[in-house]
Design a protein around this motif. Structure first.
Motif, PDB file in Angstrom:
ATOM      1  N   ASP A   1       1.145   3.295  -3.489  1.00  0.00           N
ATOM      2  CA  ASP A   1       0.074   4.236  -3.814  1.00  0.00           C
ATOM      3  C   ASP A   1       0.040   5.391  -2.831  1.00  0.00           C
ATOM      4  N   LEU A   2       0.383   5.074  -1.574  1.00  0.00           N
ATOM      5  CA  LEU A   2       0.378   6.120  -0.548  1.00  0.00           C
ATOM      6  C   LEU A   2       1.385   7.230  -0.902  1.00  0.00           C
TER       7      LEU A   2
ATOM      8  N   ARG B   1       7.512   2.108 -11.365  1.00  0.00           N
ATOM      9  CA  ARG B   1       6.751   1.367 -10.368  1.00  0.00           C
ATOM     10  C   ARG B   1       7.330  -0.033 -10.126  1.00  0.00           C
TER      11      ARG B   1
ATOM     12  N   GLY C   1       2.371   8.189  -3.849  1.00  0.00           N
ATOM     13  CA  GLY C   1       1.771   9.006  -4.895  1.00  0.00           C
ATOM     14  C   GLY C   1       0.645   9.889  -4.372  1.00  0.00           C
ATOM     15  N   ASP C   2      -0.164   9.326  -3.470  1.00  0.00           N
ATOM     16  CA  ASP C   2      -1.295  10.084  -2.912  1.00  0.00           C
ATOM     17  C   ASP C   2      -0.829  11.289  -2.108  1.00  0.00           C
ATOM     18  N   ILE C   3       0.152  11.062  -1.248  1.00  0.00           N
ATOM     19  CA  ILE C   3       0.643  12.171  -0.414  1.00  0.00           C
ATOM     20  C   ILE C   3       1.205  13.264  -1.317  1.00  0.00           C
TER      21      ILE C   3
ATOM     22  N   LYS D   1       0.535  13.925  -4.409  1.00  0.00           N
ATOM     23  CA  LYS D   1      -0.513  14.635  -5.157  1.00  0.00           C
ATOM     24  C   LYS D   1      -1.276  15.607  -4.267  1.00  0.00           C
ATOM     25  N   ASN D   2      -1.360  15.296  -2.988  1.00  0.00           N
ATOM     26  CA  ASN D   2      -2.058  16.197  -2.063  1.00  0.00           C
ATOM     27  C   ASN D   2      -1.233  17.420  -1.684  1.00  0.00           C
TER      28      ASN D   2
ATOM     29  N   GLU E   1       5.344   6.642 -10.820  1.00  0.00           N
ATOM     30  CA  GLU E   1       4.571   6.249 -11.999  1.00  0.00           C
ATOM     31  C   GLU E   1       5.436   5.578 -13.061  1.00  0.00           C
TER      32      GLU E   1
ATOM     33  N   THR F   1       0.817  -1.213   0.000  1.00  0.00           N
ATOM     34  CA  THR F   1       0.000   0.000   0.000  1.00  0.00           C
ATOM     35  C   THR F   1       0.857   1.274   0.000  1.00  0.00           C
ATOM     36  N   ASP F   2       2.117   1.137   0.408  1.00  0.00           N
ATOM     37  CA  ASP F   2       2.993   2.316   0.428  1.00  0.00           C
ATOM     38  C   ASP F   2       3.134   2.956  -0.950  1.00  0.00           C
TER      39      ASP F   2
ATOM     40  N   ILE G   1       6.126  11.858  -7.811  1.00  0.00           N
ATOM     41  CA  ILE G   1       5.023  11.241  -8.571  1.00  0.00           C
ATOM     42  C   ILE G   1       5.580  10.559  -9.824  1.00  0.00           C
TER      43      ILE G   1
END
Lengths: 437, 160
Positions: free
Chosen positions: A381-382, A414, A384-386, A388-389, A411, A378-379, A407
């Motif tokens: 995606d995490l 990966r 990338g999420d952080i 992007k935020n 991407e 899960t890291d 990012i």
């Protein structure tokens, strides 16, 4: 001095005096058309100077690429306040080491560029903000400033033109953030280098709350050539929307790393293989960071057909940036590269905006753990999420500068992150690439 | 507190380099130049610089804690700074850092017992095209290998 051999493929405009004995002295400068552009500009109307810079298609060389002539035209000449010229010589973007050679080898070119900017916006004082680590350059610049005063190229009534100008070198003391224009102005005023809220922009409210022209060292260094040879001649060196040359700092896994002056629009693969002498050790290109560590990484495939200019890079969702080209070979661990850069950004975040302060710290912790083999699925995606935020949620671009490359690393590479998930330390770590030749 | 005549002259110039009423601009340069002479930004330096500029010691403290080159505790006479950022990393900067830590048995920002040498892992210092690079005080060394680093350290020992 020069730290690397020049390349025959260079277009030498800003570096035209490099290699001449005593190139940094005012005598050599004057003997090689030095200060002639200033004299020419002193006979022109301010708007004519700005027009010439606009014709040159010169864009800011510090990273953002904003058209310089337009920036100058934003300064309200009619303002009763004094105006200032500020030079950004903080040069902290990882991969970038060009302003150093420009100041060291031709400081009078910078001074002349500043003087012309002063004429254009009716400024009579300027400050060159140089990062603290470049102490020898502060000394070199102070020497050049002293020579210019002694020979009447700074001070009162310069060469009988009636134009007065004072110039000062100002040292920083260790801060990447101070390379951001508004943080630099805070630092110049003796404060912590935290960004200012804009608008108002520095052109209207800059140094000491007065209208200010703030450009990168290289941008000012291009100005004498533009006035001397004409904006059109400078523009013709590059591309239609991006005139002139760009100081390009090749670093990483190339045979001939160095600082080279290349015309805008130079082909990326030619730069790597011919100017840079190809990838070291006969290995293959894996990726390229085109303009300093804040610019999203390009894969080898994306480098094909790319040219070194603003539009080509924008078309590949990255930036020309500051000209810090970092070449990564096929044995480089991209997780490690992402991790090291995030350590940098979390160290340098000034802490003013929470998304940047907390985001960079959080990302650093995850990436360090991940690289050491403690990552979870899960890291990925995490991360990338952080990132992007953080985008667009900070007062200055440092948050974006940390998020965008991260990012891209996730991407585009990966599978390398997946490879780190087996619970062992970095599977790429035993590769020999990290040991110097 | 008194400083050398050279530093006094520099301070005098700095205090007149900025627009009237803006002498606070001299703060960061004054702290860095004072540190070079005194060895650190000591309490005395803070008080003295605050007095000369006309700000409070608290305001000086607030500013100096932001800048990585300003040290409250003295570093060594020779402060060896090793860059491990991206361009240096790709050329073995991290190996250099491990090497210097082991060789001197020091951690980040620690000083040898005799006060001669200190080490620091630093961020990009603007020598990317000539990596890996280190700085000893303000002097750059480019294309540094572990062997070259040993030579530099041996040279510093001899200079003492």
């Amino acid at each position: 001095m020069l730290y690397n051999e020049p390349s025959p493929l260079e277009t030498r405009v800003l570096t035209r005096r490099f290699g001449i004995p005593n190139a940094a002295s005012i005598d050599v400068y004057l003997a090689t058309e030095g200060y002639q552009a200033f004299l020419k500009a002193a006979r022109m109307k301010p708007e004519e100077i700005i027009e010439e810079v606009k014709i040159s298609n010169l864009r800011g060389r510090g990273g953002a690429g904003f058209p310089t002539g337009m920036k100058w035209s934003f300064v309200p000449r009619s303002s009763p306040k004094p105006k200032y010229i500020v030079v950004n010589g903080d040069e902290g973007e990882p991969g970038t080491c060009k302003d150093r050679v420009l100041i060291e080898n031709d400081p009078h070119q910078l001074i002349e560029g500043v003087l012309i900017a002063g004429l254009a916006v009716d400024a009579h004082a300027g400050y060159v903000y140089i990062r603290g680590e470049y102490r020898y350059l502060i000394e070199a610049l102070e020497k050049a400033i002293g020579e210019a005063y002694a020979k009447g190229w700074l001070g009162k009534n310069i060469q009988g033109t009636g134009f007065d100008f004072d110039l000062y070198a100002h040292t920083g003391a260790g801060s990447y953030e101070c390379g951001e224009e508004s943080a630099l102005l805070e630092s110049l005023e003796g404060k912590r280098g935290v960004p200012r809220i804009r608008p108002p922009f520095p052109a209207v409210v800059g140094a000491f709350q007065c209208p200010t022209v703030l450009n990168n060292v290289e941008t000012y260094c291009a100005v004498p050539a533009i006035l001397r040879d004409g904006g059109a001649a400078f523009a013709a060196l590059g591309l239609p929307k991006a005139g002139g040359t760009k100081m390009t700092c090749l670093s990483g896994h190339v045979n001939k790393p160095g600082v080279y002056e290349l015309p805008l629009g130079f082909p990326v693969m030619k730069m790597i293989n011919e100017v840079g002498g190809g990838i070291r050790g006969g290995r293959k290109l894996k990726a390229m960071i085109p303009g300093g560590s804040s610019c999203p990484v390009l894969t080898a495939a994306e480098c094909e057909g790319a040219t070194m200019d603003y539009d080509s890079m924008a078309g590949r969702k990255t930036m020309l940036g500051s000209g810090g080209v970092i070449i990564l070979d096929d044995q480089t661990c991209m997780v490690k590269a992402a991790m090291r850069l995030m350590r940098f950004y979390s160290h340098e975040s000034c802490g003013w905006c929470i998304p940047c302060r907390e985001g960079t710290t959080w990302l650093r912790k995850i990436l360090v753990r991940f690289h050491e083999g403690g990552g979870t699925r899960t890291d990925i995606d995490l991360i990338g999420d952080i990132a992007k935020n953080m985008l667009g949620r900070t007062f200055c671009p440092l948050g974006d500068a940390a998020a965008m490359p991260t990012i891209a690393f996730v991407e585009k590479f990966r599978e390398e992150f997946e490879d780190h998930l087996n619970g062992k330390p970095c599977p790429y770590e035993n590769a020999t690439h990290l040991v110097t030749a | 507190m008194t400083f050398s005549p050279e530093l006094e002259a520099r301070f005098e110039k700095l205090l007149t380099s900025y627009p009237p009423g803006r002498q606070r601009s001299a703060l960061i340069p004054m702290l860095l130049y004072a540190q070079d002479e005194v060895g650190s930004v000591s309490d005395e330096v803070i008080d003295e610089v605050a007095r000369r500029i006309g700000v409070t010691p608290l305001q000086v403290n607030e500013v100096l804690s932001y800048y990585t080159m300003l040290h409250r505790k003295p570093m060594g006479k020779y402060h060896v700074q090793v860059c491990t950022n991206i361009s240096c990393l790709l050329n073995g900067g991290d190996k250099l850092w491990e090497h210097v830590c082991k060789r001197l048995d020091l951690g980040n920002k620690e000083v040898t017992e005799d006060g001669q040498i200190s080490i620091e892992e630093v961020e990009c210092m603007g020598a990317c095209s000539w990596a890996p690079a280190i700085q000893v005080n303000y002097d750059f060394h480019h294309f540094v290998t572990p062997e070259k680093l040993d030579e530099i350290l041996d040279g510093l020992r001899k200079k003492q």
